[in-house]
Scaffold this active site. Structure first.
Site, PDB file in Angstrom:
ATOM      1  N   HIS A  72      58.546  60.109  54.465  1.00  0.00           N
ATOM      2  CA  HIS A  72      59.674  59.580  53.711  1.00  0.00           C
ATOM      3  C   HIS A  72      60.703  60.669  53.458  1.00  0.00           C
ATOM      4  O   HIS A  72      60.364  61.768  53.023  1.00  0.00           O
ATOM      5  CB  HIS A  72      59.203  59.017  52.363  1.00  0.00           C
ATOM      6  CG  HIS A  72      58.528  57.693  52.472  1.00  0.00           C
ATOM      7  ND1 HIS A  72      58.309  56.869  51.389  1.00  0.00           N
ATOM      8  CD2 HIS A  72      58.019  57.027  53.547  1.00  0.00           C
ATOM      9  CE1 HIS A  72      57.696  55.766  51.789  1.00  0.00           C
ATOM     10  NE2 HIS A  72      57.506  55.847  53.092  1.00  0.00           N
ATOM     11  N   TYR A 199      62.025  53.240  42.451  1.00  0.00           N
ATOM     12  CA  TYR A 199      61.817  53.515  41.028  1.00  0.00           C
ATOM     13  C   TYR A 199      62.850  52.707  40.265  1.00  0.00           C
ATOM     14  O   TYR A 199      64.054  52.964  40.373  1.00  0.00           O
ATOM     15  CB  TYR A 199      62.003  55.000  40.735  1.00  0.00           C
ATOM     16  CG  TYR A 199      60.842  55.875  41.155  1.00  0.00           C
ATOM     17  CD1 TYR A 199      59.947  56.366  40.216  1.00  0.00           C
ATOM     18  CD2 TYR A 199      60.646  56.217  42.500  1.00  0.00           C
ATOM     19  CE1 TYR A 199      58.886  57.175  40.588  1.00  0.00           C
ATOM     20  CE2 TYR A 199      59.585  57.017  42.885  1.00  0.00           C
ATOM     21  CZ  TYR A 199      58.712  57.493  41.911  1.00  0.00           C
ATOM     22  OH  TYR A 199      57.656  58.294  42.297  1.00  0.00           O
ATOM     23  N   PRO A 292      52.064  59.991  36.196  1.00  0.00           N
ATOM     24  CA  PRO A 292      52.235  59.879  37.645  1.00  0.00           C
ATOM     25  C   PRO A 292      53.670  59.661  38.108  1.00  0.00           C
ATOM     26  O   PRO A 292      53.915  59.645  39.317  1.00  0.00           O
ATOM     27  CB  PRO A 292      51.359  58.674  38.005  1.00  0.00           C
ATOM     28  CG  PRO A 292      51.335  57.847  36.759  1.00  0.00           C
ATOM     29  CD  PRO A 292      51.365  58.826  35.625  1.00  0.00           C
ATOM     30  N   LYS A 296      53.015  64.327  40.877  1.00  0.00           N
ATOM     31  CA  LYS A 296      52.687  65.747  40.865  1.00  0.00           C
ATOM     32  C   LYS A 296      51.204  66.070  40.733  1.00  0.00           C
ATOM     33  O   LYS A 296      50.787  67.194  41.014  1.00  0.00           O
ATOM     34  CB  LYS A 296      53.438  66.435  39.715  1.00  0.00           C
ATOM     35  CG  LYS A 296      54.929  66.555  39.965  1.00  0.00           C
ATOM     36  CD  LYS A 296      55.229  67.614  41.002  1.00  0.00           C
ATOM     37  CE  LYS A 296      56.587  67.453  41.642  1.00  0.00           C
ATOM     38  NZ  LYS A 296      56.635  66.536  42.784  1.00  0.00           N
ATOM     39  N   TYR A 382      61.008  66.723  43.229  1.00  0.00           N
ATOM     40  CA  TYR A 382      60.131  65.666  43.721  1.00  0.00           C
ATOM     41  C   TYR A 382      59.497  66.072  45.046  1.00  0.00           C
ATOM     42  O   TYR A 382      58.278  65.920  45.242  1.00  0.00           O
ATOM     43  CB  TYR A 382      60.925  64.370  43.893  1.00  0.00           C
ATOM     44  CG  TYR A 382      60.068  63.140  44.082  1.00  0.00           C
ATOM     45  CD1 TYR A 382      59.908  62.213  43.053  1.00  0.00           C
ATOM     46  CD2 TYR A 382      59.438  62.866  45.292  1.00  0.00           C
ATOM     47  CE1 TYR A 382      59.133  61.085  43.211  1.00  0.00           C
ATOM     48  CE2 TYR A 382      58.656  61.737  45.467  1.00  0.00           C
ATOM     49  CZ  TYR A 382      58.497  60.860  44.430  1.00  0.00           C
ATOM     50  OH  TYR A 382      57.720  59.728  44.605  1.00  0.00           O
TER      51      TYR A 382
END
Length: 389
Positions: A72, A199, A292, A296, A382
């Site tokens: 991704h 998200y 979550p 990480k 991220y």
């Protein structure tokens, strides 16, 4: 029994540590309270950072990631009426892979079996002794019910938040934040309705569309703490996911499917310091827990054992204790960076019911989605900072 490093915990942290130590010529024995089948089947994290993939590939564990993982470039940030794609590669030159912890565990189990790694599953009564001395040891009851003693030079506590290692550090300082909401997660036998993770902020609460493979979707809803997953029917779950994820928005559709697993995950941040006491070293969830939202947890465990393996190889093979003496400080620099990022993502996306908070969250989301500086900060964290940051 005698070994150089006694590793408590046969999850990804413990097995990766044993793999890295073996490549550096250091022997270890692994102890695990659960069965091999249970550990292999645990459904946990699904995102691997750029640095995690680089490390796994460098030590011979990356073949299936490339062939079976899902590469991704970024994620989608969404709120009602808007969806924005953040391209991590364009922003920060790094990417992520969707590759479940169960798959990482399979790769580690296969690699350790090929190397004849000694692993004792289904042990009980694990206790650590004389960790401040040069002759620490671990006692336990093996699967057959016999009492055993494992002498070693070093103990590595990779046994998570409920194992004995964390509690063997006297006068440890702890920091904790318990969040007033949980994640209701489902696994569904249906192809993902998105090419990359979504998200979503919504007045009803946060939602996340993730995936495990081309045929299995992983999705989450923000719910109150104490929610019973069985109190939600499948129809209710899909209806709420459709609402929060924007079904029908700009023609996008959420495709429902058979739900195979339901679970509720409480959210908290936890850091314990130091991560070393004498010849006991902590790694992974034994030393820190993150919500979550920032993806990480598994990556922090990988980063910990990458540092720890180098430190222990230097100490045991080269008689150079410098890296071991610095391990806790070196590891915690990254731990706190990831703890902050996970807290930031969590508080930006989860609703509290306060209208003032909601307006601040929407303002922050707009800034991240439209400011290259804001988007780059999210992308850099991220996709993951280099191991050793």
């Amino acid at each position: 029994m005698r070994t150089q490093v006694a590793i408590i915990g046969a999850g990804p942290a413990g097995l990766l540590l044993s793999h890295l130590l073996a490549q550096g010529g250091v022997e270890s024995v692994v102890l695990e309270t659960r069965s091999e089948a249970y550990v292999a089947a645990r459904i946990r994290a699904g995102i691997l950072e750029h640095s995690s993939v680089e490390l796994l590939e460098a030590v011979g564990l990356g073949a299936r990631i490339r062939t079976e993982g899902d590469h991704h470039r970024g994620i989608y940030l969404q709120w009602p009426g808007e969806r924005h794609h953040l391209d991590f590669v364009d922003l920060a030159g790094r990417s992520v892979w969707v590759y479940g912890q169960t798959e990482v565990q399979k790769d580690l189990i296969a690699a350790r079996a090929a190397d004849d790694q000694e692993i004792h599953y289904e042990v009980s009564d694990v206790a650590l002794h004389e960790v401040e001395s040069d002759r620490p040891y671990v006692t336990f009851t093996d699967k057959s019910g016999s009492t055993q003693r494992l002498d070693c030079d070093v103990i590595a506590g990779c046994d998570g938040s409920f194992g004995p290692s964390r509690h063997a550090v006297p006068a440890a300082k702890t920091f904790e934040r318990v969040y007033p909401y949980s994640w209701f997660g489902i696994l569904a036998d249906v192809a993902p309705s998105t090419d990359e993770l979504i998200y979503a902020w919504h007045p009803n609460g946060f939602a996340l569309h993730s995936m495990r493979s081309a045929t299995v979707s992983r999705l989450y809803l923000q719910v109150p703490n104490g929610t019973d997953p069985e109190s939600w029917s499948d129809d209710r779950i899909w209806e709420e996911l459709a609402t929060r994820l924007g079904h029908g928005q700009n023609g996008w559709k959420l495709t429902p499917g058979p739900i195979t697993d339901k679970s509720v995950l409480p959210m908290r941040s936890y850091v314990q310091t130091p991560m070393r006491h004498g010849n006991l070293f902590l790694a992974g969830d034994a030393a820190h827990i993150v919500p979550p939202t920032g993806a990480k947890g598994l990556n922090l465990a990988i980063a910990d054992v990458a540092l720890l393996s180098k430190a222990l190889i230097a100490q045991l093979r080269e008689k150079n204790p410098a890296l071991a003496e610095r391990y806790s400080d070196d590891a915690q620099r990254r731990v706190w960076r990831c703890t902050h990022f996970s807290w930031w993502m969590t508080t930006m996306l989860h609703t509290s019911g306060d209208p003032f908070d909601a307006e601040l969250q929407l303002s922050q989301l707009r800034w991240v989605a439209t400011s290259r500086a804001g988007a780059t900060g999210l992308a850099e964290n991220y996709a993951g900072l280099p191991i050793g940051y």
